[in-house]
Design a protein around this motif. Sequence first.
Motif: not given
Length: 252
Positions: A28, A32, A70, A219, A223, A226
Amino acid sequence: MILETLHQSVQTVFTNKVRLVKALLIPFIVTYLLRSLKVSIAGSEIYEEVIVFVLNIAIFLVSSIICLRTQQILDSHGTDDTRFSTWKGISFDAQQRHYTTYLFLLFGLLNAIWAVFQIDYDWVNNGVLYCILLLLGCAGWVIFSRLSFVLPAIAAGKKASFKDALELTKHKRLYAFVIAGLLPVAFYMLFIGLPIFLLFANPNFAMSLKFIYVFIWGVIVIAIPFVIAAIEATAYRALMDNSEATEISSVE
């Protein structure tokens, strides 16, 4: 069944929050930073299409790691499997390469479908042909949603192919379409399209909150893969008639 899948996805994610943080925190952060770098050079003198292309490839590869891990963690929920309980960096094993290859093929199909939807009516210059192309685009979208279930199957340790994904969803076409076809579009429209609209609607307010706005939006963007991967992982287990979603599949 769809609402049950969404509820179970949220429940399973929160149950495995520590394992998910350990496995996904580094990817992550890397994603980013890559996206921030891409945005920062967009209006600068060092902007080059080649650099943006390389950054897009890097973001895609790291995002594939996020999606695979995930689905692996959610698939091992409720077991004594501890392989995904440690801090993990960036690595590509055989399963990751297999997963990334199918993800890349699906991404190519998605772009082809999107290109069909963007066809200019004046360019086609034929109402019947235009309607046929749109129908083909819709059919492709349905097929895409079914094919995407090859990803959680691979994450579960199956030597799966697109044929297996079609077989898995042949009796649940509508379910697959809503989960893998409509929900991702809804997420992107809500969390990406809406902020862009608000930015143009009130640019002065948006610029006054530029740092917070860009940070939160960044963010959210990283995300979304995910979230989609988590929902598809839960849907995959539901399609496999495992409503408890607690057994990890064995490698064939």
